[in-house]
Design a protein around this motif. Structure first.
Motif, mmCIF file in Angstrom:
data_model
loop_
_atom_site.group_PDB
_atom_site.id
_atom_site.type_symbol
_atom_site.label_atom_id
_atom_site.label_comp_id
_atom_site.label_asym_id
_atom_site.label_seq_id
_atom_site.Cartn_x
_atom_site.Cartn_y
_atom_site.Cartn_z
ATOM 1 N N PHE A 1 0.837 -1.199 0.000
ATOM 2 C CA PHE A 1 0.000 0.000 0.000
ATOM 3 C C PHE A 1 0.867 1.242 0.000
ATOM 4 O O PHE A 1 2.009 1.246 0.472
ATOM 5 N N LEU A 2 0.305 2.310 -0.558
ATOM 6 C CA LEU A 2 0.975 3.603 -0.614
ATOM 7 C C LEU A 2 -0.086 4.669 -0.367
ATOM 8 O O LEU A 2 -1.123 4.681 -1.034
ATOM 9 N N MET A 3 0.175 5.564 0.595
ATOM 10 C CA MET A 3 -0.762 6.643 0.915
ATOM 11 C C MET A 3 -0.071 7.973 0.671
ATOM 12 O O MET A 3 1.077 8.159 1.084
ATOM 13 N N TYR A 4 -0.759 8.904 0.013
ATOM 14 C CA TYR A 4 -0.147 10.178 -0.339
ATOM 15 C C TYR A 4 -1.219 11.183 -0.718
ATOM 16 O O TYR A 4 -2.383 10.829 -0.933
ATOM 17 N N HIS A 5 -0.806 12.447 -0.802
ATOM 18 C CA HIS A 5 -1.693 13.492 -1.311
ATOM 19 C C HIS A 5 -1.475 13.720 -2.806
ATOM 20 O O HIS A 5 -2.425 13.881 -3.561
ATOM 21 N N GLU A 6 -0.228 13.776 -3.219
ATOM 22 C CA GLU A 6 0.090 13.904 -4.637
ATOM 23 C C GLU A 6 1.465 13.301 -4.857
ATOM 24 O O GLU A 6 2.261 13.167 -3.927
ATOM 25 N N THR A 7 1.737 12.921 -6.098
ATOM 26 C CA THR A 7 3.036 12.328 -6.425
ATOM 27 C C THR A 7 3.769 13.222 -7.412
ATOM 28 O O THR A 7 3.135 13.943 -8.202
ATOM 29 N N PRO A 8 5.108 13.183 -7.405
ATOM 30 C CA PRO A 8 5.867 13.954 -8.394
ATOM 31 C C PRO A 8 5.554 13.468 -9.803
ATOM 32 O O PRO A 8 5.496 12.258 -10.061
ATOM 33 N N ASP A 9 5.308 14.390 -10.689
ATOM 34 C CA ASP A 9 5.134 14.063 -12.115
ATOM 35 C C ASP A 9 4.038 13.026 -12.354
ATOM 36 O O ASP A 9 4.157 12.160 -13.232
ATOM 37 N N PHE A 10 2.983 13.065 -11.540
ATOM 38 C CA PHE A 10 1.799 12.234 -11.739
ATOM 39 C C PHE A 10 2.038 10.750 -11.491
ATOM 40 O O PHE A 10 1.178 9.930 -11.786
ATOM 41 N N GLY A 11 3.182 10.368 -10.976
ATOM 42 C CA GLY A 11 3.420 8.973 -10.633
ATOM 43 C C GLY A 11 3.813 8.125 -11.836
ATOM 44 O O GLY A 11 3.826 8.587 -12.982
ATOM 45 N N PRO A 12 4.121 6.832 -11.610
ATOM 46 C CA PRO A 12 4.584 5.959 -12.688
ATOM 47 C C PRO A 12 3.449 5.502 -13.588
ATOM 48 O O PRO A 12 2.284 5.493 -13.192
ATOM 49 N N GLY A 13 3.813 5.089 -14.798
ATOM 50 C CA GLY A 13 2.835 4.545 -15.726
ATOM 51 C C GLY A 13 2.629 3.060 -15.512
ATOM 52 O O GLY A 13 3.313 2.413 -14.704
ATOM 53 N N LEU A 14 1.698 2.497 -16.276
ATOM 54 C CA LEU A 14 1.357 1.088 -16.122
ATOM 55 C C LEU A 14 2.528 0.176 -16.475
ATOM 56 O O LEU A 14 2.735 -0.859 -15.829
ATOM 57 N N GLU A 15 3.319 0.551 -17.484
ATOM 58 C CA GLU A 15 4.436 -0.297 -17.891
ATOM 59 C C GLU A 15 5.482 -0.383 -16.794
ATOM 60 O O GLU A 15 6.052 -1.458 -16.552
ATOM 61 N N ALA A 16 5.730 0.731 -16.119
ATOM 62 C CA ALA A 16 6.713 0.722 -15.036
ATOM 63 C C ALA A 16 6.242 -0.164 -13.890
ATOM 64 O O ALA A 16 7.036 -0.913 -13.297
ATOM 65 N N LEU A 17 4.967 -0.106 -13.563
ATOM 66 C CA LEU A 17 4.429 -0.971 -12.512
ATOM 67 C C LEU A 17 4.497 -2.435 -12.926
ATOM 68 O O LEU A 17 4.834 -3.307 -12.110
ATOM 69 N N ALA A 18 4.195 -2.708 -14.190
ATOM 70 C CA ALA A 18 4.238 -4.092 -14.672
ATOM 71 C C ALA A 18 5.645 -4.662 -14.591
ATOM 72 O O ALA A 18 5.828 -5.846 -14.292
ATOM 73 N N ARG A 19 6.650 -3.833 -14.835
ATOM 74 C CA ARG A 19 8.037 -4.314 -14.751
ATOM 75 C C ARG A 19 8.406 -4.721 -13.327
ATOM 76 O O ARG A 19 9.289 -5.558 -13.128
ATOM 77 N N LEU A 20 7.728 -4.143 -12.341
ATOM 78 C CA LEU A 20 7.955 -4.548 -10.948
ATOM 79 C C LEU A 20 7.199 -5.832 -10.599
ATOM 80 O O LEU A 20 7.398 -6.386 -9.515
ATOM 81 N N GLY A 21 6.327 -6.268 -11.493
ATOM 82 C CA GLY A 21 5.541 -7.463 -11.227
ATOM 83 C C GLY A 21 4.137 -7.184 -10.749
ATOM 84 O O GLY A 21 3.409 -8.105 -10.354
ATOM 85 N N VAL A 22 3.703 -5.908 -10.782
ATOM 86 C CA VAL A 22 2.360 -5.555 -10.342
ATOM 87 C C VAL A 22 1.332 -6.034 -11.366
ATOM 88 O O VAL A 22 1.428 -5.724 -12.552
ATOM 89 N N THR A 23 0.342 -6.793 -10.907
ATOM 90 C CA THR A 23 -0.721 -7.287 -11.785
ATOM 91 C C THR A 23 -2.090 -6.710 -11.437
ATOM 92 O O THR A 23 -3.004 -6.749 -12.269
ATOM 93 N N GLU A 24 -2.244 -6.198 -10.217
ATOM 94 C CA GLU A 24 -3.520 -5.612 -9.790
ATOM 95 C C GLU A 24 -3.259 -4.332 -9.010
ATOM 96 O O GLU A 24 -2.298 -4.261 -8.235
ATOM 97 N N THR A 25 -4.118 -3.347 -9.213
ATOM 98 C CA THR A 25 -4.060 -2.127 -8.416
ATOM 99 C C THR A 25 -5.470 -1.702 -8.030
ATOM 100 O O THR A 25 -6.427 -1.899 -8.784
ATOM 101 N N VAL A 26 -5.588 -1.155 -6.841
ATOM 102 C CA VAL A 26 -6.823 -0.518 -6.386
ATOM 103 C C VAL A 26 -6.452 0.881 -5.928
ATOM 104 O O VAL A 26 -5.499 1.059 -5.164
ATOM 105 N N HIS A 27 -7.175 1.870 -6.419
ATOM 106 C CA HIS A 27 -6.855 3.261 -6.114
ATOM 107 C C HIS A 27 -8.115 3.970 -5.631
ATOM 108 O O HIS A 27 -9.121 4.006 -6.344
ATOM 109 N N LEU A 28 -8.062 4.491 -4.418
ATOM 110 C CA LEU A 28 -9.158 5.263 -3.846
ATOM 111 C C LEU A 28 -8.696 6.695 -3.673
ATOM 112 O O LEU A 28 -7.622 6.940 -3.110
ATOM 113 N N SER A 29 -9.468 7.648 -4.151
ATOM 114 C CA SER A 29 -9.083 9.054 -4.034
ATOM 115 C C SER A 29 -10.236 9.852 -3.444
ATOM 116 O O SER A 29 -11.413 9.580 -3.724
#
Length: 352
Positions: free
Chosen positions: A224-252
């Motif tokens: 989990f990651l909690m924040y108000h805002e991220t630098p440069d809008f955060g990473p893209g889907l490809e960058a997350l996939a390279r880490l092995g991320v297959t699922e994300t849930v985002h509540l704002s």
């Protein structure tokens, strides 16, 4: 039998005539196009409108652009109409009922009314999905224990505006935080939230620069990651996939605008039945919030379980969060977050 306006009206008349519950219940207006919604229903959206296609398909709409079900099964159509009809009746009954308040009795009241019309429909309502299988056994634990404890403070953007969860094989919360822009030095130093609050001999004003920090960790099989805002809008889907991320849930949460969104992605695609942005504020107790039989029907079922298991929860946000916990095993460590022992870091661009 192909459904037509005639067969539908005749079938509904038979259902209504056979039950005292539906004495005054009318079949919702029907039309041939969603564009006719406001013509028949008026500007306020939320009431059920039936669109009949030439091939006998029936589409249920609660607005000109919000389709909530599609079927060629006459029994399903009649069930959806009955479910909609008992809602108003259950609200009137619950308002006069004893106990801990009308909200607590609303959903069980709907189920009991549907039982009286057709026991199979009552079972279907309790299950929350399309079939008549029985719901799972009651959870038997504190509903605010794992995730829902944060629901009410999160509505006011406390402790953070965004709650993001990441799942995949061998992923780490540290990698997720670094990818979003956390300071590598503070990650390496195993900085805690309490450390940020007391930084620089107590002169660090955490409240003022909370927008420049994040908290992270792992719980329930998710990072989990909690924040108000991220630098440069955060990473893209490809960058997350390279880490092995297959699922994300985002509540704002944007409390000043009453905007609270839910976003679920799996294998690089949004799970949303093409509804676009999904807002939590649209969840109304006793109504399935997502497309019936769609990709998020498992959440419809989890929400119904939460409603029936925990009528004492008067907050829809707490019920919704408990359902997310039940369906996806989302968790946040309450003690670590409240005591400041959760891992934390500033964003690198601000710390430098």
């Amino acid at each position: 039998m192909q459904i037509s306006a005639y067969t539908l009206k005749r079938a509904w008349h038979q259902v209504a005539a056979g039950s005292d519950v539906l004495d005054d219940a009318m079949l919702p207006p029907t039309g041939t196009s969603p564009d006719q919604y406001e013509q028949h229903m008026g500007k306020p959206h939320g009431r059920l409108f039936l669109v009949l296609d030439d091939d006998g398909t029936v589409r249920g709409h609660i607005g000109p652009y919000r389709e909530v079900f599609i079927t060629q099964d006459l029994d399903q159509v009649l069930y959806y109409v009955a479910e909609d009809a008992v809602r108003a009746l259950a609200e009137r009954i619950a308002a006069r009922s004893p106990g801990i308040g009308p909200v607590a009795n609303l959903v069980s009241g709907q189920a009991e009314l549907l039982d009286r019309i057709n026991p199979a429909w009552g079972s279907r309502f309790r299950n929350g999905g399309l079939d008549s299988t029985q719901p799972s056994t009651a959870c038997g634990r504190d509903p605010l224990e794992r995730l829902a404890w944060i629901a009410e403070s999160w509505r006011e953007q406390v402790p953070y505006t965004h709650l993001a969860f990441f799942r995949g094989e061998n992923i780490s919360a540290e990698q997720i935080a670094l990818l979003h822009g956390a300071d590598p030095a503070q990650i390496a130093a195993v900085t805690r939230l309490a450390d940020l609050r007391t930084m620089a001999d107590g002169t660090f004003d955490y409240e003022n620069i909370g927008w420049e920090t994040c908290c992270f960790g792992q719980a329930g099989g998710w990072a989990f990651l909690m924040y108000h805002e991220t630098p440069d809008f955060g990473p893209g889907l490809e960058a997350l996939a390279r880490l092995g991320v297959t699922e994300t849930v985002h509540l704002s949460a944007t409390s000043a605008k009453a905007i609270y969104t839910f976003d679920y992605m799996r294998d690089g695609r949004h799970i949303d039945d093409d509804w676009g942005t999904l807002e939590l504020i649209g969840y109304d107790r006793g109504r399935a919030p997502y497309y019936r039989g769609g990709q998020l029907d498992f959440l419809n079922q989890a929400i119904r379980r939460a409603e029936l298991d925990h009528p004492e929860l008067t907050s829809e946000f707490e019920l919704y969060f408990h359902a997310l916990e039940d369906a996806l095993d989302l968790q946040l460590p309450q003690q670590d977050i409240q005591e400041g022992t959760v891992r934390a870091a500033q964003w690198a661009r601000h710390n430098n």
